[in-house]
Design an enzyme around this catalytic site. Structure first.
Site, mmCIF file in Angstrom:
data_model
loop_
_atom_site.group_PDB
_atom_site.id
_atom_site.type_symbol
_atom_site.label_atom_id
_atom_site.label_comp_id
_atom_site.label_asym_id
_atom_site.label_seq_id
_atom_site.Cartn_x
_atom_site.Cartn_y
_atom_site.Cartn_z
ATOM 1 N N ASN A 140 -1.974 5.035 -3.890
ATOM 2 C CA ASN A 140 -1.202 4.925 -5.131
ATOM 3 C C ASN A 140 -2.157 4.743 -6.297
ATOM 4 O OD1 ASN A 140 -1.660 1.973 -5.583
ATOM 5 N ND2 ASN A 140 -0.675 1.906 -3.583
ATOM 6 N N ASP A 176 3.542 0.862 1.561
ATOM 7 C CA ASP A 176 4.621 0.369 2.416
ATOM 8 C C ASP A 176 4.630 1.065 3.775
ATOM 9 O OD1 ASP A 176 5.824 -1.669 0.902
ATOM 10 O OD2 ASP A 176 6.642 -0.154 -0.458
ATOM 11 N N ASP A 217 4.425 -6.567 5.800
ATOM 12 C CA ASP A 217 4.500 -7.114 4.448
ATOM 13 C C ASP A 217 3.396 -8.167 4.335
ATOM 14 O OD1 ASP A 217 5.118 -8.493 2.109
ATOM 15 O OD2 ASP A 217 7.240 -7.991 2.309
ATOM 16 N N VAL A 228 2.016 -9.997 1.869
ATOM 17 C CA VAL A 228 2.198 -11.273 1.165
ATOM 18 C C VAL A 228 3.161 -12.192 1.926
ATOM 19 C CG1 VAL A 228 4.002 -10.484 -0.458
ATOM 20 C CG2 VAL A 228 2.494 -12.345 -1.095
ATOM 21 N N LYS A 234 12.835 -9.397 -4.189
ATOM 22 C CA LYS A 234 11.519 -9.478 -3.519
ATOM 23 C C LYS A 234 11.031 -10.925 -3.450
ATOM 24 C CE LYS A 234 10.053 -4.833 -4.739
ATOM 25 N NZ LYS A 234 9.286 -3.982 -5.638
HETATM 26 O O1 PMT Z 1 -4.277 -2.218 -10.345
HETATM 27 P P1 PMT Z 1 -3.777 -1.861 -11.735
HETATM 28 O O2 PMT Z 1 -4.009 -0.408 -12.072
HETATM 29 O O3 PMT Z 1 -4.303 -2.812 -12.774
HETATM 30 O O4 PMT Z 1 -2.190 -1.999 -11.755
HETATM 31 C C1 PMT Z 1 -1.599 -3.257 -11.632
HETATM 32 C C2 PMT Z 1 -0.335 -3.193 -10.739
HETATM 33 C C3 PMT Z 1 0.719 -2.339 -11.421
HETATM 34 C C4 PMT Z 1 -0.695 -2.601 -9.380
HETATM 35 C C5 PMT Z 1 0.139 -4.677 -10.562
HETATM 36 O O5 PMT Z 1 0.452 -5.224 -11.813
HETATM 37 C C6 PMT Z 1 1.342 -4.750 -9.647
HETATM 38 O O6 PMT Z 1 2.495 -4.585 -10.031
HETATM 39 N N1 PMT Z 1 1.078 -5.014 -8.329
HETATM 40 C C7 PMT Z 1 2.094 -4.985 -7.269
HETATM 41 C C8 PMT Z 1 2.350 -3.577 -6.871
HETATM 42 C C9 PMT Z 1 3.326 -3.454 -5.728
HETATM 43 O O7 PMT Z 1 2.939 -3.060 -4.684
HETATM 44 O O8 PMT Z 1 4.511 -3.879 -5.981
HETATM 45 P P2 PMT Z 1 5.702 -3.916 -4.856
HETATM 46 O O9 PMT Z 1 6.888 -4.185 -5.665
HETATM 47 O O10 PMT Z 1 5.675 -2.683 -4.022
HETATM 48 O O11 PMT Z 1 5.336 -5.141 -3.928
HETATM 49 C C10 PMT Z 1 5.800 -6.454 -4.190
HETATM 50 C C11 PMT Z 1 4.803 -7.475 -3.686
HETATM 51 O O12 PMT Z 1 4.672 -7.364 -2.275
HETATM 52 C C12 PMT Z 1 3.415 -7.334 -4.248
HETATM 53 O O13 PMT Z 1 2.916 -8.632 -4.475
HETATM 54 C C13 PMT Z 1 2.629 -6.630 -3.141
HETATM 55 O O14 PMT Z 1 1.244 -7.021 -3.158
HETATM 56 C C14 PMT Z 1 3.321 -7.145 -1.906
HETATM 57 N N2 PMT Z 1 3.342 -6.218 -0.764
HETATM 58 C C15 PMT Z 1 4.004 -5.027 -0.847
HETATM 59 C C16 PMT Z 1 4.071 -4.228 0.259
HETATM 60 C C17 PMT Z 1 3.437 -4.617 1.459
HETATM 61 N N3 PMT Z 1 3.475 -3.865 2.541
HETATM 62 N N4 PMT Z 1 2.780 -5.791 1.497
HETATM 63 C C18 PMT Z 1 2.720 -6.593 0.412
HETATM 64 O O15 PMT Z 1 2.103 -7.658 0.455
#
Ligand code: PMT
Length: 401
Positions: free
Chosen positions: A206, A275, A302, A304, A334
């Site tokens: 991504n 994911d 996941d 986190v 989330k």
């Molecule tokens: O790196 P940059 O270019 O500066 O951009 C910053 C950013 C947009 C990446 C950052 O600000 C941001 O939003 N990071 C989270 C991106 C993300 O994966 O969001 P999500 O909504 O898909 O995930 C939610 C949370 O779960 C996040 O804390 C993620 O780290 C975590 N996660 C998600 C999927 C997974 N399989 N494991 C996880 O731990």
């Protein structure tokens, strides 16, 4: 006791730096002064050496301790670099990385928090170059104590007078207090994208650049924390200072972060973890055929949520939510699903924030209370804003007034 390097540049207000040095010393700081050669036309080395009891540097090759490179020593040892008064010349130089005297060389070698108090003729302050330099410095996390309006030394009226000594000293002392906020705390940051291989040359990934994670790691370091960054292959490297563990895939991120999580006080999950990963990794390079190609993907763990299970009971867990709208419902879901204390939502459909950009705009959602909005800030500005808030949830923390 905090070590402050006070840079003094060639402004008529240079004499007020003597009072500033005393104020900082009254606040318990060890103050070492570096004059630019132009400042030495207004004030002397002897003045500051007598006041502070410390050597004062001027020239790029000054070496109070033989055989040591003073610009590196001073940059390494400082908890805070204050430049007051800061002329247009020094601001433009440090914004562009010019290092042609001792002060600008220290500034280039220095990685900690910095405060500047500009003082100059109003036209020089309003000059586009000076304004652009100030914006650049702010985007790197430099604090600016804005000059006051009034009659300046050249007789003109406008903004350009050095702020009062008490205002600069209070800003410096507040910054020193802030730099201790996470002392003794261990902070774990997951950052950047993950890469999920399809074959030996292709992968799913991504647009995360690692900028937001790097900014959080830097702000946490400035706040005195012991920082570990577990990063995927990001376009931007993490800052100097933290322990860095480089990984490629979500599974590797999980393994590396799981080793760090049990001792962390604060976990900041900024990484954009894929994911899904390919169910099978094709050995070698897949060849093109005329047939449709169906890739089977399986869900990744996941990360986190798993870190939350491994963390200490009183650790604070902060996730990020990259959302394609400003609707907070998905981010709230989330927060619940992943067992987080906070989630910082960013609307990645907006131009200029979120993925890859230098700025961001966060909505911080906690388990209680109303969401808070950072407004559009540099990523380091967002990082400082966020850490100030989530640090309040750490055990033993006082609410900030
Ligand atoms: O790196 P940059 O270019 O500066 O951009 C910053 C950013 C947009 C990446 C950052 O600000 C941001 O939003 N990071 C989270 C991106 C993300 O994966 O969001 P999500 O909504 O898909 O995930 C939610 C949370 O779960 C996040 O804390 C993620 O780290 C975590 N996660 C998600 C999927 C997974 N399989 N494991 C996880 O731990």
């Amino acid at each position: 006791m905090a070590n402050v390097v006070l840079g003094v540049t060639g402004s008529i207000a240079a004499y007020r730096a003597a009072d500033l040095a005393r104020e900082l010393m009254r606040g318990g700081c060890t103050v070492r002064v570096c004059l630019t050669p132009a400042a030495e036309k207004f004030v002397t080395r002897v003045l500051f050496e007598s006041l502070t009891g410390q050597p004062c540097l001027v020239w790029a090759f000054d070496e109070p301790e033989a055989g040591r490179m003073a610009h590196i020593d001073w940059a390494r040892q400082a908890d805070l670099l204050v430049i007051a008064p800061a002329t247009a010349n020094i601001l433009n130089k440090i914004a562009s990385g010019v290092a042609d005297d001792m002060l600008s060389t220290i500034a280039l070698a220095y990685t900690g928090p910095m405060l500047v108090a500009p003082a100059m003729n109003p036209a020089m302050l309003a000059n586009e170059t000076t304004q652009a330099s100030l914006r650049r410095l702010v985007s790197r996390g430099v604090e600016v104590v804005q000059p006051a309006e009034g009659e300046v030394a050249c007789g003109e009226h406008g903004q350009g007078k050095l702020a009062s000594v008490s205002e600069i000293a209070s800003a410096a002392m507040a910054l020193i207090g802030w730099t201790r906020r996470l002392e003794g705390r261990r902070v774990l940051v997951t950052s950047g994208p993950t890469r999920e291989p399809i074959d030996s040359v292709r992968f799913l990934s991504n647009r995360s650049s690692g900028k937001m994670g790097a900014a959080l790691a830097k702000a946490a370091l400035w706040m005195g924390a012991d920082v570990t960054v577990v990063t995927g292959p990001a376009a931007v490297p993490p800052p100097l200072g933290p322990k860095v563990v480089r990984v490629e895939t979500a599974l590797e991120m999980l393994a590396a972060a799981s080793r760090e999580a049990p001792t962390a006080d604060l976990i900041l999950a900024v990484a954009a973890v894929a994911d899904y990963r390919a169910a099978e990794q094709h050995p070698g390079k897949m060849r093109r055929t005329e047939e449709d190609l169906v890739l089977r993907l399986v869900p990744n763990p996941d990360v986190v949520a798993e870190l939350g299970r491994l963390a200490k009971p009183d650790a604070v867990l902060v996730g990020f939510a990259a959302e394609p709208t400003d609707d907070l419902a998905a981010a709230r879901a989330k927060l619940e699903r992943k067992g987080l204390h906070f989630i910082a939502a960013n609307d990645v459909s907006q131009a200029g924030i979120g993925f890859e950009s230098d700025e961001n705009e966060l909505v911080l959602i906690g388990r209680e209370g109303s969401p808070e909005r950072s407004g559009r800030l540099s990523k380091i500005g967002c990082a400082k804003w966020l850490l100030d808030r989530v640090a309040q949830a750490l055990p033993g923390e006082r609410e900030t007034p």
